[in-house]
Design an enzyme around this catalytic site. Structure first.
Site, mmCIF file in Angstrom:
data_model
loop_
_atom_site.group_PDB
_atom_site.id
_atom_site.type_symbol
_atom_site.label_atom_id
_atom_site.label_comp_id
_atom_site.label_asym_id
_atom_site.label_seq_id
_atom_site.Cartn_x
_atom_site.Cartn_y
_atom_site.Cartn_z
ATOM 1 N N ASN A 390 33.000 32.268 42.029
ATOM 2 C CA ASN A 390 33.977 33.388 41.057
ATOM 3 C C ASN A 390 34.325 33.075 39.422
ATOM 4 O OD1 ASN A 390 35.601 35.064 40.402
ATOM 5 N ND2 ASN A 390 36.877 35.618 42.656
ATOM 6 N N ASP A 391 34.823 31.803 39.499
ATOM 7 C CA ASP A 391 35.833 32.089 38.254
ATOM 8 C C ASP A 391 34.416 30.772 37.007
ATOM 9 O OD1 ASP A 391 38.561 32.113 39.516
ATOM 10 O OD2 ASP A 391 38.300 30.521 40.156
#
Lengths: 462, 100
Positions: A390-391
């Protein structure tokens, strides 16, 4: 009971052990020789421990043997039974044990030699660092294990509170030293353990790789300081071995910590004092909406692609999806699709975490590419499969004012199609919305990574 | 400062440079096993624990020394096994990769 072995023999063995340690560490920095490296280091450790046990003038043999047996078996058993995905927290835990041992040795030195300023001063320093290392490592373990909230826990005015706690703790140590009174030692250790806890609590799980690496380096330094304290006393030669091995780890670990922090474009100080993810995002709301896709459409999209890049993240580790990913990659390759893996340096919870899991599944490491190698390829790639990451793929990193601003990411948004496999619509570990999911070329495939990849595999087999 | 301490300081400086040089050019791939491996190497603290307990005289020193030995031993065996398990996976992947 005293067994007489000539001190020269013991020293010669320590020298050999140290040489083998360095050769082992060197061998561990290349994939071809890495396994031989740990074996080397293991042999060196074994002979160093055995020869210490045979040192003249040593007493309490039964207690030593019992302690080695209990600790050794517990460590061995625990490390054997634990899941591969839990490796990061195991490294944190065993590192904490090393820090605790260093603090305990410092305590023994302080109890017995408080009047010797050199020994006591070095032991205080070793005690400070060892205590911070064990307390911090245990908190890191609890957070990664999920037994403690992994989001940053931020207390009011914590910067001031933490500094005061540290100063008070070191103050107790100074009292003990100046007044040569052991009564100050208990508050000294208790307050520094508290400092280690307070220091680590506000750090979010995404930063844990850097934290574990730093505590690893700190334990090395604590061990070296204990070694300094020991060289003056009886059986001082063991101290030299500790100085060398401890400093080796302190230096190598510090370098590794800096490399990791650099990969996240953050300073180590920022990791510890920035309370990352606790700040509010200043950017406006994200336009657009998330668009779902089902497994069969995703399978078709990948089967007719020229090149698919798979970007794994912590979600893959949690779901134990690496075997399925290997099947998926093999199937796609049998259909003539080029499959590559884009590995962000801090994907997962430790550097190299993804590499290890993919290697476990039998994916050859020449298919794994670093951020620098793979980023140029995204614009010419048909499908990028983001698997529980995600990040590290959040384009917000390119936007001013975002908490992620400046973090080097994998530029997957430049690919023609992006498929994101994700358990739900939640945010990443950093607690920040991901712009990527709202892009036109992005489709969301919800579900547990292992099940979803399993579905993709069965679709591709049709 | 005693001569022993000066000797130890010289040794420490050389060891620091050695540690830096040995790790200097390591691929990201090996960061985890290397962190785990260096975690094992500071298990040398067990040696210090053995000495501390071995020369301890009163009950409190013995008790704390015993804790040091137990923790140090955990660091050694746990650190070794974890590193071994991580590296074993690399080995297997190499064989499969080579068979292709």
């Amino acid at each position: 009971m005293t067994i007489d072995v000539l001190p020269d023999t013991i020293n010669a063995v320590y020298v050999v052990a140290v040489i083998v340690f360095i050769l082992g560490l060197k061998a561990m920095s290349s994939p071809e020789t890495a396994r031989r490296g740990i074996l080397f280091a293991g042999v060196a450790m074994l002979i160093a421990v055995l020869v210490t046990f045979l040192s003249p003038g040593l007493s309490n043999f039964a207690w030593i043997a019992l302690g080695v047996a209990i600790g050794g078996l517990a460590g061995w058993y625990w490390a054997r039974v634990v899941q591969m995905t839990a490796m990061p927290q195991m490294v944190a835990m065993f590192n904490g044990m090393g820090g605790g041992a260093a603090a305990a040795i410092a305590a023994v030195e302080l109890l017995s030699s408080l009047s010797n300023v050199a020994i006591a001063g070095l032991s205080i320093a070793g005690g400070v660092i060892g205590s911070i290392s064990i307390a911090g490592s245990v908190i890191a373990f609890l957070k990664l294990q999920g037994w403690l909230r992994s989001k940053p826990i931020v207390l009011p005015a914590r910067q001031v509170v933490n500094t005061v706690v540290l100063v008070v703790g070191v103050g107790f140590g100074a009292f003990a030293l100046l007044r040569t009174d052991t009564v100050w030692l208990l508050p000294f250790f208790v307050v520094l353990l508290l400092y280690g806890i307070l220091l680590t609590l506000p750090i979010g799980g995404a930063d844990m790789p850097v934290v574990i690496s730093l505590f690893n380096a700190l334990t090395g330094i604590a061990v070296a300081l204990d070694g300094f304290a020991l060289v003056n006393g009886p059986l001082g030669d063991a101290g030299y071995a500790m100085v060398i091995a401890g400093t080796l780890v302190g230096a190598a670990g510090s370098l590794l910590t800096l490399l990791m922090a650099k990969a996240m474009n953050r300073s180590v100080a920022n990791v510890f004092f920035g309370a990352f993810g606790a700040t509010e995002e200043t950017g406006g709301p994200i336009q657009g909406q998330m668009k779902p896709i089902d497994a069969s459409d995703a399978a078709v999209l990948m089967a007719y692609a020229n090149q698919v890049i798979i970007v794994p993240g912590y979600g893959m580790a949690v779901a134990q999806a690496q075997q399925k990913v290997k099947e998926l990659a093999d199937l796609l390759e049998s259909k003539g699709v080029t499959v590559k893996f884009g590995i962000h340096p801090v994907a997962g919870r430790m550097p190299g975490h993804m590499n290890v899991l993919l290697a476990e599944a039998g994916i050859s490491y020449d298919k794994l590419f670093d951020r620098d190698e793979i980023n140029a390829e995204f614009p010419s790639t048909d499908v990028v499969l983001v698997l529980g990451a995600n990040d590290v793929v959040n384009p917000a990193a390119h936007r001013k004012g975002s908490p992620l601003e400046g973090m080097p990411i994998l530029d997957v948004e430049q690919a023609k199609n992006v498929i994101v496999i994700k358990r739900g619509q939640g945010k990443g570990f950093a607690g920040i919305e991901n712009d990527l999911f709202y892009r036109d070329n992005c489709r969301m495939l919800y579900g547990d990574a292992q099940q979803v990849v399993g579905k993709l595999v069965s679709e591709l087999k049709k | 400062m005693a001569a022993d301490l000066w000797t130890a300081l010289f040794i420490a400086i050389l060891a620091a440079f050695t540690g830096y040089e040995v790790i200097g050019r390591v691929p990201v791939l090996l960061h985890t096993p290397l962190m785990s491996g260096s975690n094992f190497i500071h298990g040398i603290v067990l040696v210090g624990g053995i000495v501390a307990l071995g020369i301890a005289t009163d009950p409190l020193e013995k008790a704390v020394g015993f804790v040091a030995v137990v923790m140090g031993a955990m660091n050694v065996t746990g650190g070794y096994v974890v590193t071994e398990r991580i590296l074993a996976m690399f080995d297997r992947s190499k064989r499969k990769g080579g068979a292709k």
